[in-house]
Design an enzyme around this catalytic site. Structure first.
Site, PDB file in Angstrom:
ATOM      1  N   GLU A 114      14.693   7.042   6.991  1.00  0.00           N
ATOM      2  CA  GLU A 114      15.388   5.785   6.820  1.00  0.00           C
ATOM      3  C   GLU A 114      15.347   5.365   5.369  1.00  0.00           C
ATOM      4  O   GLU A 114      14.373   5.627   4.666  1.00  0.00           O
ATOM      5  CB  GLU A 114      14.733   4.709   7.676  1.00  0.00           C
ATOM      6  CG  GLU A 114      15.033   4.938   9.135  1.00  0.00           C
ATOM      7  CD  GLU A 114      14.393   3.921  10.034  1.00  0.00           C
ATOM      8  OE1 GLU A 114      14.721   3.932  11.218  1.00  0.00           O
ATOM      9  OE2 GLU A 114      13.569   3.125   9.571  1.00  0.00           O
ATOM     10  N   CYS A 127      15.280   1.496  -1.388  1.00  0.00           N
ATOM     11  CA  CYS A 127      13.948   2.021  -1.089  1.00  0.00           C
ATOM     12  C   CYS A 127      14.139   3.382  -0.426  1.00  0.00           C
ATOM     13  O   CYS A 127      14.743   3.473   0.645  1.00  0.00           O
ATOM     14  CB  CYS A 127      13.252   1.031  -0.155  1.00  0.00           C
ATOM     15  SG  CYS A 127      11.651   1.588   0.419  1.00  0.00           S
ATOM     16  N   CYS A 134       3.992  11.121   6.852  1.00  0.00           N
ATOM     17  CA  CYS A 134       3.048  11.119   5.720  1.00  0.00           C
ATOM     18  C   CYS A 134       1.758  11.776   6.196  1.00  0.00           C
ATOM     19  O   CYS A 134       1.325  11.524   7.323  1.00  0.00           O
ATOM     20  CB  CYS A 134       2.777   9.681   5.274  1.00  0.00           C
ATOM     21  SG  CYS A 134       1.735   9.570   3.798  1.00  0.00           S
ATOM     22  N   CYS A 138      -3.268   5.737   6.066  1.00  0.00           N
ATOM     23  CA  CYS A 138      -3.645   4.351   5.771  1.00  0.00           C
ATOM     24  C   CYS A 138      -3.582   3.578   7.093  1.00  0.00           C
ATOM     25  O   CYS A 138      -2.596   3.683   7.822  1.00  0.00           O
ATOM     26  CB  CYS A 138      -2.704   3.753   4.733  1.00  0.00           C
ATOM     27  SG  CYS A 138      -2.690   4.722   3.216  1.00  0.00           S
ATOM     28  N   CYS A 141      -0.571   1.245   8.087  1.00  0.00           N
ATOM     29  CA  CYS A 141       0.788   1.755   7.853  1.00  0.00           C
ATOM     30  C   CYS A 141       1.277   2.563   9.038  1.00  0.00           C
ATOM     31  O   CYS A 141       0.591   3.465   9.513  1.00  0.00           O
ATOM     32  CB  CYS A 141       0.810   2.621   6.590  1.00  0.00           C
ATOM     33  SG  CYS A 141       2.397   3.438   6.333  1.00  0.00           S
ATOM     34  N   GLY A 199       6.359   8.383   3.254  1.00  0.00           N
ATOM     35  CA  GLY A 199       5.761   9.506   2.543  1.00  0.00           C
ATOM     36  C   GLY A 199       5.024   9.132   1.280  1.00  0.00           C
ATOM     37  O   GLY A 199       5.173   8.036   0.735  1.00  0.00           O
ATOM     38  N   GLU A 200       4.212  10.069   0.825  1.00  0.00           N
ATOM     39  CA  GLU A 200       3.466   9.894  -0.419  1.00  0.00           C
ATOM     40  C   GLU A 200       4.185  10.712  -1.502  1.00  0.00           C
ATOM     41  O   GLU A 200       4.102  11.944  -1.521  1.00  0.00           O
ATOM     42  CB  GLU A 200       2.017  10.380  -0.211  1.00  0.00           C
ATOM     43  CG  GLU A 200       1.179  10.482  -1.475  1.00  0.00           C
ATOM     44  CD  GLU A 200       1.273   9.256  -2.391  1.00  0.00           C
ATOM     45  OE1 GLU A 200       0.950   8.148  -1.952  1.00  0.00           O
ATOM     46  OE2 GLU A 200       1.682   9.428  -3.561  1.00  0.00           O
ATOM     47  N   SER A 231       5.794   4.670  -6.019  1.00  0.00           N
ATOM     48  CA  SER A 231       4.605   4.013  -5.472  1.00  0.00           C
ATOM     49  C   SER A 231       3.669   5.070  -4.899  1.00  0.00           C
ATOM     50  O   SER A 231       4.089   5.928  -4.134  1.00  0.00           O
ATOM     51  CB  SER A 231       5.029   3.043  -4.371  1.00  0.00           C
ATOM     52  OG  SER A 231       3.897   2.520  -3.693  1.00  0.00           O
ATOM     53  N   SER A 253      -0.709   1.353  -4.666  1.00  0.00           N
ATOM     54  CA  SER A 253      -1.044   0.631  -3.432  1.00  0.00           C
ATOM     55  C   SER A 253      -2.545   0.400  -3.424  1.00  0.00           C
ATOM     56  O   SER A 253      -3.302   1.234  -2.956  1.00  0.00           O
ATOM     57  CB  SER A 253      -0.632   1.457  -2.220  1.00  0.00           C
ATOM     58  OG  SER A 253       0.760   1.591  -2.196  1.00  0.00           O
ATOM     59  N   LEU A 254      -2.958  -0.724  -3.952  1.00  0.00           N
ATOM     60  CA  LEU A 254      -4.398  -0.972  -4.132  1.00  0.00           C
ATOM     61  C   LEU A 254      -5.016  -1.541  -2.854  1.00  0.00           C
ATOM     62  O   LEU A 254      -5.917  -0.936  -2.270  1.00  0.00           O
ATOM     63  CB  LEU A 254      -4.608  -1.913  -5.320  1.00  0.00           C
ATOM     64  CG  LEU A 254      -6.050  -2.030  -5.805  1.00  0.00           C
ATOM     65  CD1 LEU A 254      -6.594  -0.701  -6.296  1.00  0.00           C
ATOM     66  CD2 LEU A 254      -6.163  -3.083  -6.916  1.00  0.00           C
ATOM     67  N   HIS A 255      -4.589  -2.697  -2.440  1.00  0.00           N
ATOM     68  CA  HIS A 255      -4.933  -3.303  -1.143  1.00  0.00           C
ATOM     69  C   HIS A 255      -6.382  -3.730  -0.942  1.00  0.00           C
ATOM     70  O   HIS A 255      -6.700  -4.368   0.061  1.00  0.00           O
ATOM     71  CB  HIS A 255      -4.523  -2.400   0.023  1.00  0.00           C
ATOM     72  CG  HIS A 255      -3.096  -1.955  -0.002  1.00  0.00           C
ATOM     73  ND1 HIS A 255      -2.068  -2.781  -0.368  1.00  0.00           N
ATOM     74  CD2 HIS A 255      -2.511  -0.746   0.271  1.00  0.00           C
ATOM     75  CE1 HIS A 255      -0.925  -2.115  -0.297  1.00  0.00           C
ATOM     76  NE2 HIS A 255      -1.167  -0.881   0.074  1.00  0.00           N
ATOM     77  N   ASN A 330       3.312  -6.348   7.546  1.00  0.00           N
ATOM     78  CA  ASN A 330       4.320  -6.269   8.593  1.00  0.00           C
ATOM     79  C   ASN A 330       3.737  -5.602   9.811  1.00  0.00           C
ATOM     80  O   ASN A 330       3.498  -4.403   9.792  1.00  0.00           O
ATOM     81  CB  ASN A 330       5.505  -5.444   8.094  1.00  0.00           C
ATOM     82  CG  ASN A 330       6.594  -6.355   7.641  1.00  0.00           C
ATOM     83  OD1 ASN A 330       7.276  -6.961   8.451  1.00  0.00           O
ATOM     84  ND2 ASN A 330       6.701  -6.485   6.331  1.00  0.00           N
ATOM     85  N   CYS A 373       8.516  -2.113   4.531  1.00  0.00           N
ATOM     86  CA  CYS A 373       7.727  -0.931   4.224  1.00  0.00           C
ATOM     87  C   CYS A 373       6.736  -0.674   5.343  1.00  0.00           C
ATOM     88  O   CYS A 373       6.208  -1.591   5.940  1.00  0.00           O
ATOM     89  CB  CYS A 373       6.937  -1.151   2.941  1.00  0.00           C
ATOM     90  SG  CYS A 373       7.985  -1.433   1.540  1.00  0.00           S
TER      91      CYS A 373
HETATM   92  N1  SAH Z   1       2.952   6.349   0.163  1.00  0.00           N
HETATM   93  C1  SAH Z   1       3.257   5.480  -0.901  1.00  0.00           C
HETATM   94  C2  SAH Z   1       4.660   4.885  -0.832  1.00  0.00           C
HETATM   95  C3  SAH Z   1       5.160   4.424   0.500  1.00  0.00           C
HETATM   96  S1  SAH Z   1       4.407   3.007   1.217  1.00  0.00           S
HETATM   97  C4  SAH Z   1       2.223   4.388  -1.001  1.00  0.00           C
HETATM   98  O1  SAH Z   1       1.400   4.272  -0.094  1.00  0.00           O
HETATM   99  O2  SAH Z   1       2.226   3.685  -2.015  1.00  0.00           O
HETATM  100  C5  SAH Z   1       5.079   1.656   0.267  1.00  0.00           C
HETATM  101  C6  SAH Z   1       4.214   0.408   0.303  1.00  0.00           C
HETATM  102  O3  SAH Z   1       4.228  -0.228   1.596  1.00  0.00           O
HETATM  103  C7  SAH Z   1       2.753   0.695   0.025  1.00  0.00           C
HETATM  104  O4  SAH Z   1       2.204  -0.248  -0.849  1.00  0.00           O
HETATM  105  C8  SAH Z   1       2.145   0.570   1.391  1.00  0.00           C
HETATM  106  O5  SAH Z   1       0.770   0.360   1.309  1.00  0.00           O
HETATM  107  C9  SAH Z   1       2.918  -0.575   1.968  1.00  0.00           C
HETATM  108  N2  SAH Z   1       2.829  -0.705   3.419  1.00  0.00           N
HETATM  109  C10 SAH Z   1       2.636   0.256   4.334  1.00  0.00           C
HETATM  110  N3  SAH Z   1       2.610  -0.249   5.578  1.00  0.00           N
HETATM  111  C11 SAH Z   1       2.801  -1.579   5.458  1.00  0.00           C
HETATM  112  C12 SAH Z   1       2.894  -2.654   6.388  1.00  0.00           C
HETATM  113  N4  SAH Z   1       2.812  -2.444   7.697  1.00  0.00           N
HETATM  114  N5  SAH Z   1       3.104  -3.895   5.904  1.00  0.00           N
HETATM  115  C13 SAH Z   1       3.243  -4.102   4.568  1.00  0.00           C
HETATM  116  N6  SAH Z   1       3.169  -3.133   3.651  1.00  0.00           N
HETATM  117  C14 SAH Z   1       2.947  -1.878   4.083  1.00  0.00           C
HETATM  118 FE1  SF4 Z   2       1.359   7.307   3.600  1.00  0.00          FE
HETATM  119 FE2  SF4 Z   2       1.827   5.282   1.899  1.00  0.00          FE
HETATM  120 FE3  SF4 Z   2       1.743   4.862   4.562  1.00  0.00          FE
HETATM  121 FE4  SF4 Z   2      -0.491   5.420   3.249  1.00  0.00          FE
HETATM  122  S1  SF4 Z   2       0.811   3.607   2.984  1.00  0.00           S
HETATM  123  S2  SF4 Z   2       0.153   6.328   5.199  1.00  0.00           S
HETATM  124  S3  SF4 Z   2       0.254   6.876   1.727  1.00  0.00           S
HETATM  125  S4  SF4 Z   2       3.250   6.099   3.458  1.00  0.00           S
END
Ligand code: SAH
Ligand code: SF4
Length: 400
Positions: A114, A127, A134, A138, A141, A199-200, A231, A253-255, A330, A373
């Site tokens: 998508e 995007c 992936c 995480c 995610c 994906g990463e 990212s 993606s620090l978090h 989300n 995302c």
């Molecule tokens: N794999 C890469 C890029 C894709 S994810 C990465 O992790 O950076 C893009 C962004 O969306 C990242 O910052 C990820 O942590 C965030 N993300 C993933 N799941 C999410 C969710 N359910 N709600 C909000 N952000 C989310």
């Molecule tokens: Fe993969 Fe990025 Fe989701 Fe982590 S946040 S599982 S690296 S897509």
């Protein structure tokens, strides 16, 4: 929100598409079609302009290329785009496309990914995905829960941009969508690309780099590299190469502000802890106050959202030219997390703001079409079922 189904037949696999290829691959394709070596660079330049500047969908339109060569090309190749299996348009103009790539072999139904388009007054952001699924997991995610994983090719990554530009009439002479939900006149409809879909990207480094080369080529798609952001969840060894070979903007993606918590949220942290990640950021090629690194921070209720963590975040990033992007979590079916309360997000963002970081909260967009995302593809099964149903009934639903 409305949903449209349009499923054209798959391009014939014996005529591979040239759309999305880089210059070296186009040169090889021309060689295979019998173009002599001395003509090849000139022909590549012509094709390039037609495919990427004009968005040509038919060799017959390429009037500066002689008829015999047009015929030779059409016999071997196509200018097909991947199938758009479904398109959803949010009331706020956000668009989500479910795109199916052509099958790569007898057992492959064709990867589905998508991509999401987010128009704002001064920009239009696409995007894109870099992988199907992936390999990382995480915990917040949804993509991380998907079983099927493969790298997208550079061609497939570029094709997402082509599909988007087709759909929003962003090639010369094409009509924009009737709903008019696009950036203000004078701004390119797709002005920015972010690798924040599935994906990463840094686990698919070469393809991402090659796709960036095509997207940023000034004779074609012409996106500035300052408007392309990759990212990553923190693949430290690839951060330097990204800066040197692709020179895009970087988002991390620090978090979390401690390794203990980040180990849990972003398991890759056990391999590359926060300190190493931030060191890689400090030495990211080209980083400066004019080219800041974006730090993404997903707001998870009761997990990472205290004022103390906001202050720790600011301390942690000291000395790094940074932007902070607070992302409301989300939720997706089955997740154990919740999004922080709005007042908590505000308090967190106030602290970050007082430390000199502007506009930190990412406004949720396209909520009604689940375009966020980490949510990409979660609705895919439902969308596909609806699309199929509508196709069978040959109707297109109007806006609700
Ligand atoms: N794999 C890469 C890029 C894709 S994810 C990465 O992790 O950076 C893009 C962004 O969306 C990242 O910052 C990820 O942590 C965030 N993300 C993933 N799941 C999410 C969710 N359910 N709600 C909000 N952000 C989310
Ligand atoms: Fe993969 Fe990025 Fe989701 Fe982590 S946040 S599982 S690296 S897509």
């Amino acid at each position: 929100m409305h949903l449209q189904a349009s499923i054209p037949p798959h391009p014939s696999p014996d005529r591979p598409s040239l759309v999305g290829l880089g210059r070296p691959q186009l040169a090889s394709a021309l060689a295979a079609a019998g173009v002599p070596a001395r003509e090849r660079n000139m022909r590549v330049a012509q094709l390039w302009h037609w495919v990427y500047f004009h968005g040509a969908e038919d060799f017959e339109h390429m009037l500066n290329i002689g008829k015999p060569l047009r015929a030779a090309l059409a016999e071997r190749y196509s200018l097909a785009r991947p199938q758009v299996v479904a398109e959803q348009v949010s009331t706020d103009g956000t668009r989500k496309w479910l795109v199916r790539m052509p099958p790569t072999g007898a057992l492959d139904r064709g990867a589905e990914i998508e991509c999401v388009y987010i128009p704002e007054s001064d920009r239009g952001t696409l995007c894109v995905s870099s992988q199907v699924g992936c390999t990382l997991t995480c915990t917040f995610c949804h993509t991380g829960t998907q079983r099927l994983v493969r790298n997208l090719t550079a061609q497939e990554i570029v094709q997402q941009l082509i599909v988007a530009r087709d759909r929003i009439g962003d090639f010369p002479g094409r009509a924009p969508p009737k709903d008019g939900l696009l950036p203000a006149a004078g701004t390119r409809a797709v002005s920015n690309v972010v690798f924040m879909g599935m994906g990463e990207p840094l686990y698919n480094f070469e393809n991402v780099r090659d796709a960036v080369t095509v997207m940023s080529d000034g004779d074609g798609l012409s996106l500035s590299k300052r408007r392309i952001t990759v990212s990553t969840s923190g693949v430290v060894p690839q951060i330097g190469p990204l800066g040197r070979e692709a020179a895009t903007m970087l988002a991390i993606s620090l978090h979390a502000v401690t390794d203990d918590l980040r180990d849990e949220l972003v398991p890759l942290n056990r391999k590359y802890p926060i300190r190493e990640l931030l060191d890689a950021c400090r030495s990211y090629p080209g980083v400066s106050n004019a080219r800041r690194i974006t730090f993404e921070y997903v707001m998870l209720k009761g997990v990472n959202d205290t004022p103390a963590e906001a202050r720790a975040l600011v301390r942690l990033l000291k000395g790094i030219p940074a932007k902070i992007n607070l992302i409301p979590f989300n939720p997706w079916p089955g997740t154990k997390y919740e999004c922080s309360e709005w007042t908590t997000i505000e308090r967190f963002s106030d602290i970050v703001f007082s430390a000199g970081y502007a506009s930190p909260v990412r406004t949720p967009r396209g909520r009604d079409i689940l375009a966020a995302c980490g949510q990409l593809k979660s609705e895919t099964e439902k969308m596909r079922a609806r699309a199929r149903m509508m196709l069978e009934e040959s109707l297109v639903l109007g806006a609700d």
